[in-house]
Design an enzyme around this catalytic site. Sequence first.
Site, PDB file in Angstrom:
ATOM      1  CB  ILE A  63      38.337  68.474  23.913  1.00 56.63           C
ATOM      2  CG1 ILE A  63      38.661  68.709  25.395  1.00 56.63           C
ATOM      3  CG2 ILE A  63      37.560  67.191  23.718  1.00 56.63           C
ATOM      4  CD1 ILE A  63      37.420  68.898  26.279  1.00 56.63           C
ATOM      5  CB  SER A  64      44.060  67.654  24.798  1.00 53.24           C
ATOM      6  OG  SER A  64      44.615  68.517  23.852  1.00 53.24           O
ATOM      7  CD  GLN A  65      44.974  60.142  25.730  1.00 53.43           C
ATOM      8  OE1 GLN A  65      45.612  60.333  24.684  1.00 53.43           O
ATOM      9  NE2 GLN A  65      45.142  59.064  26.470  1.00 53.43           N
TER      10      GLN A  65
END
Length: 213
Positions: A63-65
């Site tokens: 899950i992206s930053q």
Amino acid sequence: MKDTYRHQGLRQQLVNVLISKGIKDQNVLKAIGNIPRHLFMDSSFLDHAYQDKAFPIAADQTISQPYTVAFQSELLQIKRGDKILEIGTGSGYQTAVLCELGARVYSIERQNELFKITSRFLPKLGYRAKKLIFGDGYIGLEEEAPFDGIIVTAGAPFVPKPLLKQLKVGGRLVIPVGDDVQIMTMFTRKGPKEFEQEEFGEFRFVPLLEDKN
């Protein structure tokens, strides 16, 4: 699936971190503040949900930053009703941000496991993309083109030509380009064959997978 006052407080702290890092778009900040990111992750990682960092999810993806999500979303300059193509649905967190911004979202995911999880999960949270597709992001979605914006959420070793072709004139493609480290790159379509290219520094993404079948 609960979203408590504690979660909301942690989200506001996250929004403040993003502001301190230079995110200015109020609509993007509001979207990050509204979306229960902890629900996109395993419940045992709750303490990590509102830290500004990427985190592992299923199928060896992340899950992206939040900063990266906010940065890419801000570059797109989305207006309500814009038609946006997302390459790499992943956890669905970026998809949810695009929906919060009022975009009509078409999203492609290469990992079947993630596609199945996310296509069931997003509607439960009230986020309804126009289309979620299991397929090859490198070829885009020609039958729905042209798009006001295209966002690529994985590192691309090169810029896929079909994505440039599927932009409206005036549309923007935001894509991290490179192998180990990516340069966040934006292409703005100025005419039928004319594109303006801008670069926005280094980021790290999981690789964009081609369809090998």
